[in-house]
Design an enzyme around this catalytic site. Structure first.
Site, PDB file in Angstrom:
ATOM      1  N   GLU A  62       0.846  -1.187   0.000  1.00  0.00           N
ATOM      2  CA  GLU A  62       0.000   0.000   0.000  1.00  0.00           C
ATOM      3  C   GLU A  62       0.885   1.241   0.000  1.00  0.00           C
ATOM      4  OE1 GLU A  62      -3.555   2.042   2.760  1.00  0.00           O
ATOM      5  OE2 GLU A  62      -2.704   0.094   3.284  1.00  0.00           O
ATOM      6  N   ASN A  78      -6.450   1.522   3.046  1.00  0.00           N
ATOM      7  CA  ASN A  78      -7.143   2.789   3.277  1.00  0.00           C
ATOM      8  C   ASN A  78      -6.762   3.852   2.245  1.00  0.00           C
ATOM      9  OD1 ASN A  78      -8.062   1.438   5.503  1.00  0.00           O
ATOM     10  ND2 ASN A  78      -7.018   2.698   7.009  1.00  0.00           N
ATOM     11  N   ASN A 134     -12.131  -1.001  -0.222  1.00  0.00           N
ATOM     12  CA  ASN A 134     -11.395  -1.514   0.929  1.00  0.00           C
ATOM     13  C   ASN A 134     -12.084  -1.124   2.228  1.00  0.00           C
ATOM     14  OD1 ASN A 134      -8.742  -2.403   2.352  1.00  0.00           O
ATOM     15  ND2 ASN A 134      -9.087  -0.323   3.107  1.00  0.00           N
ATOM     16  N   GLU A 135     -12.351  -2.103   3.073  1.00  0.00           N
ATOM     17  CA  GLU A 135     -12.846  -1.872   4.442  1.00  0.00           C
ATOM     18  C   GLU A 135     -13.940  -0.806   4.510  1.00  0.00           C
ATOM     19  OE1 GLU A 135      -9.571  -1.242   7.153  1.00  0.00           O
ATOM     20  OE2 GLU A 135      -8.814  -3.282   6.879  1.00  0.00           O
ATOM     21  N   TYR A 179      -5.867  -8.608  12.282  1.00  0.00           N
ATOM     22  CA  TYR A 179      -4.528  -8.422  12.851  1.00  0.00           C
ATOM     23  C   TYR A 179      -4.591  -8.798  14.326  1.00  0.00           C
ATOM     24  CZ  TYR A 179      -3.676  -5.626   8.647  1.00  0.00           C
ATOM     25  OH  TYR A 179      -3.563  -5.200   7.355  1.00  0.00           O
ATOM     26  N   GLU A 227      -5.902  -9.341   4.057  1.00  0.00           N
ATOM     27  CA  GLU A 227      -5.036  -8.670   5.034  1.00  0.00           C
ATOM     28  C   GLU A 227      -4.994  -9.538   6.283  1.00  0.00           C
ATOM     29  OE1 GLU A 227      -5.372  -4.489   5.979  1.00  0.00           O
ATOM     30  OE2 GLU A 227      -6.185  -4.026   3.994  1.00  0.00           O
ATOM     31  N   GLN A 242       1.927  -6.187   5.515  1.00  0.00           N
ATOM     32  CA  GLN A 242       2.210  -5.994   4.101  1.00  0.00           C
ATOM     33  C   GLN A 242       3.522  -6.686   3.761  1.00  0.00           C
ATOM     34  OE1 GLN A 242       1.659  -1.906   2.780  1.00  0.00           O
ATOM     35  NE2 GLN A 242       0.011  -1.596   4.242  1.00  0.00           N
TER      36      GLN A 242
END
Length: 505
Positions: free
Chosen positions: A27, A72, A172-173, A244, A292, A351
């Protein structure tokens, strides 16, 4: 010595492993791109400014697909800013991570980097500040051969042949209020459907990923998935999952059990997908893109999070100094993904470089492997073919959040074409080694090639700029096979890779 038994049967197959389960993510965040993969004035920069030392480490990881450009970041990104002559590209305020984005690296450069890294691109479109029009134009720019405005624009930019990017994420999200352009499930579902429709009209061969929940603790989970899929089921191929884990309490026994929560997350999403399938009387199977996943908490404790250095051009944020216990959980998470490979077809460790990453670079200096590099490398290089269902009889323990946690976490892969079996196994026990008897039903005539062990005398040991090889695996593991019984000694708190090969007649 504690003992455990595991049965693997040649006929008890979980599923074929899609190599894209070993994907990663880059990203425009922190130093992932700038001074990560791209540093034109570095001594090892190639003619495009890409660091050759980083490319070498990425190639050794054998990563088949890399998600780009966010994250993001993508929810405020105008893809047109990153194409064409570099001197004409605008500098933008990047609001997601509060940086100055120079757009020196854009889609075409990243496609070139991916070729050099022996990987492919998983492109994300902006469904935050933009929508249907920008998404279809980007597919045209990347994938249409020529003779139209955007395909000819790509050719004017020096790329005669289409990029043929096959996997595309629809935002995304979008369930998170931190996201630029945050939407309700209904709002996102409608937009994602219409974007998906025209993207596939431009290129019917592409696969699409709908944005699922940003984590299992989101208040809208799993209703979000149900509503989004109600709109998009017939057009998308995957639903994304993100998670995460951290250990700020330094409760190691609880921390390394968190892969069990990851498995429950996967199972719940599978159930939700299949509920919508049944509701729609559909024969189509939508799968999972776990795009992710990683350990992420050190940077928050160390003050290297998004609050640091606002509006710098290159910000050193989210740079995890991983320790050995993180590598053990990463190993367990890889096993969790493989145990569900029948539905988890794509996954991306987030990442790849500098930002919550297995590879760290020093500006103008070395690139080195974090401790989490090694389990990922082993899985990506040796975990191919089919995954075998493990039947585990192991001593168990309880922790703060979990009960009946097996000390032994394991999965095996069988590559019939190469005549190879790989057993991945973690011993979660902090105090004792474990003797494990693996019964390999249906497998005869195999011999042990090597038993790789990753262990440490200090669970908080990590690799650093000054000590880049402070914690590395060794090949001194103890495994022997007699008939179809593989007996292995798994050292305390260790990641193990036991490789077997069919004997030549």
């Amino acid at each position: 010595m504690k003992k455990a038994k595991v049965i693997y049967d040649k006929e008890f197959v979980i599923g074929q492993i899609d190599k894209r389960i070993y994907g990663s993510f880059l990203e425009h965040m922190g130093r992932a791109i700038y001074t990560g993969i791209y540093e034109p004035d570095h001594p090892q920069a190639d003619e495009m400014g890409f660091r050759k030392d980083v490319l070498e480490l990425v190639r050794k990881l054998n990563v088949p697909i890399v998600r780009y450009p966010g994250g993001n970041f993508v929810s405020g990104y105008n893809w047109e800013d990153g194409v064409g002559p570099k001197e004409k590209r605008p500098r933008r305020l990047e609001l997601a991570w509060r940086a100055i984005e120079t757009n020196e690296v854009g889609i075409n450069e990243f496609v070139e980097w991916a070729k050099r890294a022996n990987t492919s691109v998983m492109m994300t479109v902006n469904l935050g500040t933009r929508g249907i029009d920008a998404a279809r134009n980007l597919v045209e720019y990347c994938n249409f051969p020529g003779g139209t405005y955007y395909s000819d624009l790509r050719r004017q930019h020096g790329y005669e042949q289409p990029h043929n990017i096959k996997v595309w994420c629809l935002g995304n999200e979008m369930d998170g209020d931190w996201q630029i352009g945050h939407k309700t499930a209904y709002e996102y579902g409608r937009l994602a459907r219409e974007a998906a429709k025209v993207m596939k009209w431009v290129d019917p061969s592409i696969e699409l990923v709908a944005a699922g929940s940003s984590g299992p603790k989101m208040p809208t989970f799993p209703e979000w998935e149900a509503i989004v899929l109600d709109h998009t089921y017939d057009l998308v191929d995957y639903v994304s999952l993100h998670v995460y884990y951290g250990n700020p309490e330094k409760d190691t026994k609880n921390f390394v059990a968190k892969s069990l929560e990851m498995e429950e997350f996967i199972k719940t999403v599978i159930s939700t997908i299949d509920y919508v399938k049944a509701k729609k009387r559909s024969k189509k199977v939508v799968n999972i893109s776990f795009d992710e996943w990683n350990v992420w908490y050190h940077a928050h404790l160390e003050g290297k999070d998004e609050k640091a250095q606002p509006w710098a051009r290159i910000r050193a944020i989210a740079e995890e100094d991983y320790v050995f216990e993180d590598a053990i959980l990463v190993g367990c998470m890889l096993i969790a993904l493989l145990k569900h490979c029948d539905r988890v077809r794509i996954a991306c460790m987030a990442q790849l470089v500098n930002v919550i990453a297995p590879i760290t670079t020093v500006k103008g200096g070395i690139a080195y492997r974090q401790v989490i590099y090694y389990p990922f490398m082993h899985a990506a290089n040796y975990g191919h073919g089919v995954a075998l269902l493990p039947k585990v009889n192991s001593p168990k323990y309880d922790s703060k959040d979990f009960t009946d946690v097996p000390y032994i976490e394991t999965v095996a892969t069988y590559n019939e074409e190469k005549g190879e079996i790989t057993v991945f196994a973690v011993n979660r026990d902090l105090e004792e080694e474990m003797q494990v008897e693996f019964k390999l039903d249906g497998f005869e005539g195999f011999e042990v090639v090597e038993h790789i062990v990753y262990e440490s005398d200090d669970i908080y040991k990590g690799n650093t700029q000054d000590k880049p090889d402070n914690a590395v695996p060794h090949k001194g593991g103890s495994s022997k096979i007699e008939g179809n019984i593989l007996t292995s000694i798994l050292p305390k708190f260790s990641w193990n890779v036991i490789r077997l090969k069919k004997r030549e007649n």
